[in-house]
Structure formats: C-alpha cells, structure tokens
Motif scaffolding. Structure first.
Motif, PDB file in Angstrom:
ATOM      1  N   TYR A 216       0.824  -1.202   0.000  1.00 49.82           N
ATOM      2  CA  TYR A 216       0.000   0.000   0.000  1.00 49.82           C
ATOM      3  C   TYR A 216       0.864   1.261   0.000  1.00 49.82           C
ATOM      4  CZ  TYR A 216      -3.107   3.522   2.135  1.00 49.82           C
ATOM      5  OH  TYR A 216      -3.799   4.664   2.423  1.00 49.82           O
ATOM      6  N   SER A 217       1.896   1.284   0.847  1.00 46.21           N
ATOM      7  CA  SER A 217       2.786   2.444   0.907  1.00 46.21           C
ATOM      8  C   SER A 217       4.073   2.079   1.631  1.00 46.21           C
ATOM      9  CB  SER A 217       2.119   3.625   1.632  1.00 46.21           C
ATOM     10  OG  SER A 217       1.832   3.286   2.979  1.00 46.21           O
ATOM     11  N   GLU A 218       5.118   2.857   1.382  1.00 44.43           N
ATOM     12  CA  GLU A 218       6.357   2.747   2.154  1.00 44.43           C
ATOM     13  C   GLU A 218       6.237   3.641   3.384  1.00 44.43           C
ATOM     14  OE1 GLU A 218       9.653   3.821  -0.285  1.00 44.43           O
ATOM     15  OE2 GLU A 218       9.592   1.977  -1.452  1.00 44.43           O
ATOM     16  N   GLU A 219       6.647   3.107   4.528  1.00 41.81           N
ATOM     17  CA  GLU A 219       6.533   3.863   5.771  1.00 41.81           C
ATOM     18  C   GLU A 219       7.886   3.881   6.496  1.00 41.81           C
ATOM     19  OE1 GLU A 219       3.947   5.589   6.617  1.00 41.81           O
ATOM     20  OE2 GLU A 219       2.615   4.848   5.032  1.00 41.81           O
ATOM     21  N   PRO A 220       8.568   5.035   6.529  1.00 40.21           N
ATOM     22  CA  PRO A 220       9.848   5.119   7.237  1.00 40.21           C
ATOM     23  C   PRO A 220       9.681   4.889   8.734  1.00 40.21           C
ATOM     24  CG  PRO A 220       9.489   7.017   5.797  1.00 40.21           C
ATOM     25  CD  PRO A 220       8.189   6.291   5.887  1.00 40.21           C
ATOM     26  N   LEU A 221      10.713   4.311   9.335  1.00 35.95           N
ATOM     27  CA  LEU A 221      10.786   4.162  10.786  1.00 35.95           C
ATOM     28  C   LEU A 221      11.784   5.184  11.328  1.00 35.95           C
ATOM     29  CD1 LEU A 221      11.049   0.253  11.018  1.00 35.95           C
ATOM     30  CD2 LEU A 221       8.975   1.648  11.023  1.00 35.95           C
ATOM     31  N   VAL A 222      11.641   5.547  12.588  1.00 35.17           N
ATOM     32  CA  VAL A 222      12.557   6.521  13.171  1.00 35.17           C
ATOM     33  C   VAL A 222      12.942   6.093  14.583  1.00 35.17           C
ATOM     34  CG1 VAL A 222      10.632   7.964  13.954  1.00 35.17           C
ATOM     35  CG2 VAL A 222      12.900   8.974  13.696  1.00 35.17           C
ATOM     36  N   PHE A 223      14.238   6.191  14.890  1.00 38.30           N
ATOM     37  CA  PHE A 223      14.718   6.001  16.261  1.00 38.30           C
ATOM     38  C   PHE A 223      14.484   7.311  17.006  1.00 38.30           C
ATOM     39  CE2 PHE A 223      17.356   3.205  13.622  1.00 38.30           C
ATOM     40  CZ  PHE A 223      17.242   2.000  14.301  1.00 38.30           C
ATOM     41  N   ILE A 224      13.846   7.222  18.164  1.00 42.17           N
ATOM     42  CA  ILE A 224      13.573   8.440  18.924  1.00 42.17           C
ATOM     43  C   ILE A 224      14.048   8.306  20.369  1.00 42.17           C
ATOM     44  CG2 ILE A 224      11.616   9.179  17.522  1.00 42.17           C
ATOM     45  CD1 ILE A 224       9.775   8.087  19.763  1.00 42.17           C
ATOM     46  N   GLY A 225      14.430   9.441  20.928  1.00 41.30           N
ATOM     47  CA  GLY A 225      14.797   9.527  22.335  1.00 41.30           C
ATOM     48  C   GLY A 225      14.235  10.807  22.922  1.00 41.30           C
ATOM     49  N   GLY A 226      14.379  10.986  24.216  1.00 43.31           N
ATOM     50  CA  GLY A 226      13.915  12.204  24.863  1.00 43.31           C
ATOM     51  C   GLY A 226      14.606  13.433  24.308  1.00 43.31           C
ATOM     52  N   ALA A 227      13.934  14.565  24.396  1.00 38.75           N
ATOM     53  CA  ALA A 227      14.473  15.798  23.818  1.00 38.75           C
ATOM     54  C   ALA A 227      15.834  16.162  24.392  1.00 38.75           C
ATOM     55  CB  ALA A 227      13.482  16.939  24.043  1.00 38.75           C
ATOM     56  N   ASP A 228      16.127  15.788  25.626  1.00 38.61           N
ATOM     57  CA  ASP A 228      17.389  16.141  26.271  1.00 38.61           C
ATOM     58  C   ASP A 228      18.425  15.017  26.214  1.00 38.61           C
ATOM     59  OD1 ASP A 228      16.335  18.633  27.015  1.00 38.61           O
ATOM     60  OD2 ASP A 228      15.454  17.783  28.848  1.00 38.61           O
ATOM     61  N   LEU A 229      18.141  13.963  25.465  1.00 40.25           N
ATOM     62  CA  LEU A 229      19.091  12.856  25.363  1.00 40.25           C
ATOM     63  C   LEU A 229      20.412  13.374  24.772  1.00 40.25           C
ATOM     64  CD1 LEU A 229      19.144   9.705  25.746  1.00 40.25           C
ATOM     65  CD2 LEU A 229      18.732   9.564  23.283  1.00 40.25           C
ATOM     66  N   PRO A 230      21.564  13.109  25.402  1.00 36.09           N
ATOM     67  CA  PRO A 230      22.819  13.725  24.969  1.00 36.09           C
ATOM     68  C   PRO A 230      23.453  13.098  23.734  1.00 36.09           C
ATOM     69  CG  PRO A 230      23.203  12.363  26.901  1.00 36.09           C
ATOM     70  CD  PRO A 230      21.720  12.383  26.692  1.00 36.09           C
TER      71      PRO A 230
END
Length: 301
Positions: free
Chosen positions: A167-181
């Motif tokens: 149906y579609s390609e869907e990218p994945l993303v690694f995420i962390g907290g906004a303050d992750l160093p």
C-alpha cells in the motif's frame, strides 16, 4: 459409502480447514471462538460421515491422514463456493455483505480512518468489523479464516499462501527524549530500550538491529501500546523505534528527538494481505479500490 443419519454442516468443514491451517485443535478453537470440545465434536462428526480418520493423533501433534490430505483441497473449494453463495443478491447490484478487517494499531490510527469513512459513505449496506492486533497475529487470523483482509505494517511479507499488495512505504525513526545527549543510535549502548510486545514485527526488527550493532538491551521497558511508548520517550525513559507517521507531531514540537543511524532510515511497508484462496466479494474488492484510491490522492504517502 458415507455414514447414514449424520448431517454435515458448513461449519464442520470450516473447523476442519482451520485445524489443518493452524495445526492445532486448541488454536482452531481460539480462532473460531468455539470450545475445544466443539472442535473435537466437529472433527469426529466428519470422520463418522467419511468413515475414516482425518487426523493421526501423535501425542500432542496432529498430522493429516492420506484421506485428510486428499479431502483438504475439496474443502477449500467448497468454502470458496459457499462464500460466493453468501454474497448473492436478489438480482440487484448493490454492494452488501460483510467486511472483516484486521489492522495494526498504527495503520488504524493514522491511515484507515478516512478510508473507512469514505467506504461507509459509498457502501452503507456493508457490515464492517475491525480487529486491532500485532501483524504476526493478524496473518495467523487470515490463515484461520477469522478475518478477510489484514492491513499490516512490517517488512515485506513472504508467505506462499498469502496474496500481498504493498500500500505504501513507511519510514521508521529512532527516537529519544528531547534532552538525550547522544545523536546516533550506535551510541545508545547502556540506554534503556523501549519495545513493543513480543509478537510485534517492529519489536523483532528493533531487537535484531540492536543485536547487529552489539548494543546491550538488558535495560528495557515493554508496552503493547504505541501511545504508551511515545509518552515514555517524551518523559525521557528511553529510546525506541517507531513508525515516523506516528511521531511527526512530537518531532515538530521538539518533545522528542530523532537519532540517526549508520545504515540510514529503515523502512517498513503498509501491506494488504489476504489468503491466496480467498474469494474476494464485491464488498472486499471495493474496499481495496478505496484504499488504493487514497494512495493516488496522497493519503498513503
């Protein structure tokens, strides 16, 4: 000669096919929402009618007898014909019947709403049911005949018994907290990893990726809800891998940060899956048409 005085019902053939497909009386009972005693009774009634065993019971394992293997393709053909009969109308061309869908949580929340709304507007006489489950379980439900179509989000599905349409390609993303160093997922050794459930394709992909990088995952959290995972990351509890479509707003608002990867951004695929022997009724075909119309209009991108 068939046995006398025993009436075979369609549901007994459905039970037989489900037991064969799932290789288990217990799993068939769960899929069909029967008691295990009912499943056993259906099979016994078929065996009495045919006057021959359909399964060899080998301890906890079951195997088709030679007669059972010979019977199976005829049962498949019968059930397809029965499905066609169910959708016969009284000479008109209105779209009616049932549409039994299964979908992953992400697809339900971020993709299916407008499609289902438009479908219901066009075909109000179709009864729609929707089950949310992990992609692996949804494919099992397709094999069991519990749902007609599954909309899954995972790596490309490879199964010789399923028809798969991307149906579609869907990218994945690694995420962390906004303050992750840290800036790169390769730097995440020792950080808490936040996973989806064990039966989730995303979980398996994430674990395999981390293992390939030699990143320790002993420090972990696990949630079955994607929303719970996102809020945990916002709270700074750890790092996760999720579909980009589900976190766009949080990234724009800088509530989480994306982590780059040496291998680039991974991709999953939104896919429509159904059994290769499934007869697609007009109601099913019109739903697929609605889905792919939304891609052409930009809704699947």
């Amino acid at each position: 000669m068939p046995g006398e005085g025993i009436l075979i019902e369609i549901r007994q053939f459905q039970t037989f096919k489900t037991v064969v497909d799932l290789k288990s009386f217990t799993k068939a009972a769960q899929a069909l929402q029967y008691s295990q005693a009912t499943i056993t009774s259906h099979i016994q009634q078929l065996e009495a009618e045919m006057q021959t065993p359909l399964f060899d019971r080998l301890g906890k394992k079951i195997e088709l007898t030679d007669f059972g293997r010979e019977l199976y393709p005829y049962v498949e053909e019968l059930l397809v014909t029965y499905s066609k009969i169910q959708f016969l109308s009284a000479g008109d061309h209105r779209i009616r019947g049932e549409l039994r869908l299964g979908a992953s949580e992400t697809m339900t929340i971020y993709k299916l709403g407008p499609i289902l709304s438009e479908y219901r507007r066009r075909y109000p006489e179709v009864n729609i049911s929707l089950i949310n489950d992990d992609c692996i379980n949804l494919r099992g439900r397709i094999h069991a005949g519990e749902i007609d179509l599954a909309i899954v989000l995972e790596a490309r599905v490879e199964d010789p018994n399923l028809t798969v349409e991307v149906y579609s390609e869907e990218p994945l993303v690694f995420i962390g907290g906004a303050d992750l160093p840290i800036q790169h997922v390769e730097q995440a050794d020792g950080e808490c990893m936040i996973f989806t459930g064990k039966e989730c394709s995303l979980r398996r992909f994430f674990e395999t990726y981390l293992a390939g990088k030699g990143i320790d995952t002993a420090n972990r959290l696990e949630f079955t809800s994607m929303e719970a995972i996102k809020q945990s990351v916002v709270s700074g509890l750890g790092i996760s891998l999720i579909p980009a479509v589900s976190v766009e707003a949080l990234l724009r608002e800088h509530k989480v940060k994306s982590l780059s990867s040496a291998e680039g951004q991974p991709l999953f695929y939104a896919q429509v899956v159904y059994h290769k022997n499934k007869w697609l009724s007009p109601a099913h075909q019109k739903f697929l048409a609605c889905m792919f119309e939304s891609v052409e209009a930009g809704g699947g991108k």
